[in-house]
Write an enzyme that holds these catalytic residues in place. Structure first.
Site, PDB file in Angstrom:
ATOM      1  N   ARG A   1       0.835  -1.205   0.000  1.00 33.13           N
ATOM      2  CA  ARG A   1       0.000   0.000   0.000  1.00 33.13           C
ATOM      3  C   ARG A   1       0.872   1.259   0.000  1.00 33.13           C
ATOM      4  O   ARG A   1       0.552   2.249  -0.645  1.00 33.13           O
ATOM      5  CB  ARG A   1      -0.946   0.000   1.201  1.00 33.13           C
ATOM      6  CG  ARG A   1      -2.041  -1.038   1.090  1.00 33.13           C
ATOM      7  CD  ARG A   1      -3.031  -0.941   2.213  1.00 33.13           C
ATOM      8  NE  ARG A   1      -3.709   0.361   2.239  1.00 33.13           N
ATOM      9  CZ  ARG A   1      -4.458   0.763   3.265  1.00 33.13           C
ATOM     10  NH1 ARG A   1      -4.599  -0.014   4.327  1.00 33.13           N
ATOM     11  NH2 ARG A   1      -5.056   1.929   3.241  1.00 33.13           N
TER      12      ARG A   1
ATOM     13  N   HIS B   1      -6.935   8.397  10.840  1.00 36.33           N
ATOM     14  CA  HIS B   1      -6.522   6.984  10.866  1.00 36.33           C
ATOM     15  C   HIS B   1      -5.023   6.824  10.699  1.00 36.33           C
ATOM     16  O   HIS B   1      -4.560   5.741  10.348  1.00 36.33           O
ATOM     17  CB  HIS B   1      -7.286   6.205   9.779  1.00 36.33           C
ATOM     18  CG  HIS B   1      -8.765   6.176  10.033  1.00 36.33           C
ATOM     19  ND1 HIS B   1      -9.689   5.887   9.063  1.00 36.33           N
ATOM     20  CD2 HIS B   1      -9.480   6.430  11.163  1.00 36.33           C
ATOM     21  CE1 HIS B   1     -10.908   5.961   9.580  1.00 36.33           C
ATOM     22  NE2 HIS B   1     -10.807   6.291  10.849  1.00 36.33           N
TER      23      HIS B   1
ATOM     24  N   CYS C   1       6.595   1.877  17.449  1.00 38.47           N
ATOM     25  CA  CYS C   1       7.028   0.671  18.156  1.00 38.47           C
ATOM     26  C   CYS C   1       5.825   0.008  18.819  1.00 38.47           C
ATOM     27  O   CYS C   1       4.926   0.682  19.321  1.00 38.47           O
ATOM     28  CB  CYS C   1       8.075   1.056  19.218  1.00 38.47           C
ATOM     29  SG  CYS C   1       8.635  -0.357  20.190  1.00 38.47           S
TER      30      CYS C   1
ATOM     31  N   CYS D   1       7.111   1.573  25.217  1.00 44.17           N
ATOM     32  CA  CYS D   1       7.981   2.417  24.377  1.00 44.17           C
ATOM     33  C   CYS D   1       7.092   3.272  23.468  1.00 44.17           C
ATOM     34  O   CYS D   1       6.150   2.764  22.865  1.00 44.17           O
ATOM     35  CB  CYS D   1       8.875   1.500  23.532  1.00 44.17           C
ATOM     36  SG  CYS D   1       9.913   2.412  22.354  1.00 44.17           S
TER      37      CYS D   1
ATOM     38  N   CYS E   1      12.468  -1.805  16.932  1.00 40.50           N
ATOM     39  CA  CYS E   1      12.576  -0.433  17.409  1.00 40.50           C
ATOM     40  C   CYS E   1      14.021  -0.048  17.692  1.00 40.50           C
ATOM     41  O   CYS E   1      14.715  -0.732  18.453  1.00 40.50           O
ATOM     42  CB  CYS E   1      11.753  -0.293  18.691  1.00 40.50           C
ATOM     43  SG  CYS E   1      11.873   1.343  19.422  1.00 40.50           S
TER      44      CYS E   1
ATOM     45  N   CYS F   1      14.045   1.088  21.867  1.00 40.18           N
ATOM     46  CA  CYS F   1      14.008   0.105  22.976  1.00 40.18           C
ATOM     47  C   CYS F   1      14.668  -1.193  22.558  1.00 40.18           C
ATOM     48  O   CYS F   1      14.957  -2.055  23.379  1.00 40.18           O
ATOM     49  CB  CYS F   1      12.570  -0.145  23.427  1.00 40.18           C
ATOM     50  SG  CYS F   1      11.591  -1.106  22.264  1.00 40.18           S
TER      51      CYS F   1
HETATM   52  N1  APR Z   1     -15.324  10.496  -6.141  1.00 40.21           N
HETATM   53  C1  APR Z   1     -16.138  10.608  -5.056  1.00 40.21           C
HETATM   54  N2  APR Z   1     -16.522   9.553  -4.307  1.00 40.21           N
HETATM   55  C2  APR Z   1     -16.062   8.342  -4.666  1.00 40.21           C
HETATM   56  C3  APR Z   1     -15.215   8.136  -5.795  1.00 40.21           C
HETATM   57  C4  APR Z   1     -14.842   9.283  -6.537  1.00 40.21           C
HETATM   58  N3  APR Z   1     -14.043   9.187  -7.622  1.00 40.21           N
HETATM   59  N4  APR Z   1     -14.934   6.801  -5.886  1.00 40.21           N
HETATM   60  C5  APR Z   1     -15.572   6.206  -4.856  1.00 40.21           C
HETATM   61  N5  APR Z   1     -16.259   7.109  -4.139  1.00 40.21           N
HETATM   62  C6  APR Z   1     -17.048   6.912  -2.913  1.00 40.21           C
HETATM   63  C7  APR Z   1     -17.771   5.586  -2.808  1.00 40.21           C
HETATM   64  O1  APR Z   1     -19.059   5.694  -3.366  1.00 40.21           O
HETATM   65  C8  APR Z   1     -17.823   5.418  -1.287  1.00 40.21           C
HETATM   66  O2  APR Z   1     -18.945   6.100  -0.742  1.00 40.21           O
HETATM   67  O3  APR Z   1     -16.087   6.916  -1.872  1.00 40.21           O
HETATM   68  C9  APR Z   1     -16.565   6.130  -0.798  1.00 40.21           C
HETATM   69  C10 APR Z   1     -15.469   5.169  -0.373  1.00 40.21           C
HETATM   70  O4  APR Z   1     -15.947   4.456   0.741  1.00 40.21           O
HETATM   71  P1  APR Z   1     -15.014   3.365   1.435  1.00 40.21           P
HETATM   72  O5  APR Z   1     -14.400   2.508   0.387  1.00 40.21           O
HETATM   73  O6  APR Z   1     -15.810   2.744   2.533  1.00 40.21           O
HETATM   74  O7  APR Z   1     -13.810   4.221   2.052  1.00 40.21           O
HETATM   75  P2  APR Z   1     -13.865   5.129   3.359  1.00 40.21           P
HETATM   76  O8  APR Z   1     -15.217   5.709   3.560  1.00 40.21           O
HETATM   77  O9  APR Z   1     -12.725   6.061   3.259  1.00 40.21           O
HETATM   78  O10 APR Z   1     -13.562   4.055   4.535  1.00 40.21           O
HETATM   79  C11 APR Z   1     -13.415   4.600   5.834  1.00 40.21           C
HETATM   80  O11 APR Z   1     -12.745   2.424   6.623  1.00 40.21           O
HETATM   81  O12 APR Z   1     -11.495   0.594   6.069  1.00 40.21           O
HETATM   82  C12 APR Z   1     -11.546   1.679   6.896  1.00 40.21           C
HETATM   83  O13 APR Z   1      -9.753   2.868   7.776  1.00 40.21           O
HETATM   84  C13 APR Z   1     -10.377   2.567   6.575  1.00 40.21           C
HETATM   85  O14 APR Z   1     -10.290   4.961   6.355  1.00 40.21           O
HETATM   86  C14 APR Z   1     -11.012   3.809   5.965  1.00 40.21           C
HETATM   87  C15 APR Z   1     -12.396   3.802   6.578  1.00 40.21           C
END
Ligand code: APR
Length: 322
Positions: free
Chosen positions: A70, A121, A129, A134, A212, A215
Site C-alpha cells: 500500500r 486513521h 514501536c 515504548c 525499534c 528500545c
Molecule cells: N469520487 C467521489 N466519491 C467516490 C469516488 C470518486 N471518484 N470513488 C468512490 N467514491 C465513494 C464511494 O461511493 C464510497 O462512498 O467513496 C466512498 C469510499 O468508501 P469506502 O471505500 O468505505 O472508504 P472510506 O469511507 O474512506 O472508509 C473509511 O474504513 O477501512 C476503513 O480505515 C479505513 O479509512 C477507511 C475507513
C-alpha cells in the site's frame, strides 16, 4: 451554474467555520483503490487478517507485506485536483479543517497545511514501536521498512525515485505474487480470504522484521489505526476542541466516504448538532452515509477529483493549472 452549486458557494462564502470529512473516494482519481466499492481493498483482501492488532500479532510479516504494498502504491500515485483544492482552501480560510480518514499521504503531498489537516486513521508513512512501554514513532518514513526482509535492495522506493526503482516494484510484484498467485492483480470485487491455499506467502521471520531502534526489542508497525483500535487521543482532542467551541459550525463537506466507520463518521452528526449544513460529494448517489441526507443538504454526484475544485472555485479561484 446549477442552482445548488450557486447556493452552496454562497453558503461557503459566508461560512466562518467549515469542516471537510474525507475518505478513500478523494484519492480514487489518483488511482488508489477505495475499500468497500468495486475493486475496493477489502473486497480483494481480508481486512480482518491484515488490518487488526491480532493479525499483526499472528503474522507480522504478512501484515507488513500488505502495508509495504500500500505504501508503494501510494508513493506511485499523485495528488489530484481535489487534494490541491482542499489545500488551497486551508491556506485561505482561517476556520477550515480537513479531517481525513485516508492514510495515503496525498493531502500532505498536495501542500495541505499540516495544522489544518487531521489524519484520523494515521498514515502509511508513520511507523511506531509495538512495545507497550515504548513510545517510539517516526513520520515521513519513505524507505520500505521490510525491503531487507523481502531480500530486495535496501532503501526501498522513495517518492522521487519510484518511477525507476526496481526495488519498489520488486516488493510490489513479490507481494502481489504472494497475495494473488503469480502475476495477477488483486481480484477487485471478489472476496479473497488470505488463508486461501492458492496463496503461498513468502514467510518473513519476525526476527528479520524492523525492530525499534530506541528500545531494541519492540517490533515496528505501520502507524495506521487498525480495526478495533482507538483513534490517536491528540487528534480526537484537537478536533473536539474545534467542534466544541461556542461558535456554530457552518458547513461540513463530506467527500468520498461511505461514512460507515466510527468515530470518523460521527463528525457529520456532531457538525450537524452545531448547526452545520452538510454537502456530500460522492460518486454513488445511494451512498450518503449511515445518517443519510436531510432537508437542506447538498448532494453533488460525481468524481471528487473533478467536483471539489469546482465547488471551491469561488473561494480559491481556478487551480486547474496545479
Ligand atoms: N469520487 C467521489 N466519491 C467516490 C469516488 C470518486 N471518484 N470513488 C468512490 N467514491 C465513494 C464511494 O461511493 C464510497 O462512498 O467513496 C466512498 C469510499 O468508501 P469506502 O471505500 O468505505 O472508504 P472510506 O469511507 O474512506 O472508509 C473509511 O474504513 O477501512 C476503513 O480505515 C479505513 O479509512 C477507511 C475507513
Amino acid at each position: 451554474k446549477p442552482a445548488d452549486l450557486e447556493s452552496f458557494q454562497n453558503h461557503l462564502r459566508y461560512s466562518d467555520r467549515v469542516l471537510a470529512l474525507c475518505g478513500a473516494g478523494l484519492s480514487a482519481a489518483s488511482g488508489l483503490p477505495t475499500f468497500r466499492g468495486a475493486g475496493g481493498l477489502w473486497r480483494s483482501y481480508d481486512a480482518v487478517s491484515l488490518a487488526t492488532p491480532e493479525a499483526f500479532a499472528r503474522d507480522p510479516g504478512l501484515v507488513w507485506q500488505f502495508y509495504s504494498y500500500r505504501r508503494h502504491m501510494a508513493l506511485q500515485a499523485q495528488p489530484n485536483p481535489a487534494h490541491y483544492a482542499l489545500a488551497a482552501l486551508a491556506r485561505r480560510k482561517k476556520g477550515f479543517l480537513t479531517l481525513s480518514q485516508n492514510v495515503d499521504g496525498l493531502s500532505q503531498r498536495a501542500g495541505h497545511p499540516a495544522s489544518r489537516l487531521h489524519l484520523l486513521h494515521g498514515s502509511l508513512f508513520d511507523i511506531k514501536c509495538t512495545a507497550f512501554y515504548c513510545n517510539y514513532t517516526e513520520s515521513n518514513n519513505f524507505t520500505d521498512p521490510i525491503a531487507p526482509a523481502l531480500a530486495i535492495p535496501k532503501g526501498g522506493p522513495s517518492p522521487a525515485s519510484l518511477g525507476t526503482a526496481t526495488s519498489g516494484a520488486g516488493a510490489t510484484e513479490s507481494l502481489q505474487h504472494a497475495m494473488h498467485g503469480a502475476g495477477s492483480k488483486p481480484q477487485g470485487g471478489k472476496e479473497l480470504d488470505i488463508s486461501d491455499d492458492r496463496v503461498e506467502m513468502p514467510e518473513i521471520d519476525a526476527k528479520d522484521l524492523p525492530h525499534c531502534p530506541r528500545c531494541g526489542d519492540g517490533l515496528l508497525r505501520p502507524g495506521v489505526v487498525w480495526f478495533g483500535e482507538r483513534l490517536p487521543e491528540k487528534i480526537i482532542n484537537e478536533v473536539d476542541n474545534f467542534i466544541e467551541e461556542p461558535k456554530k459550525i457552518d458547513l461540513i463537506l463530506v467527500i468520498g466516504t461511505s461514512a460507515q466507520v466510527y468515530p470518523a463518521a460521527g463528525y457529520i452528526d456532531k457538525a450537524r448538532a452545531k448547526g452545520a449544513r452538510v454537502a456530500v460529494v460522492n460518486m454513488d448517489r445511494a451512498d450518503t452515509g449511515r445518517g443519510g441526507l436531510e432537508k437542506g443538504d447538498w448532494f453533488f454526484e460525481g468524481d471528487a477529483g473533478v467536483l471539489v475544485p469546482e465547488l471551491l472555485k469561488s473561494e480559491i479561484g481556478d487551480i486547474s493549472n496545479t
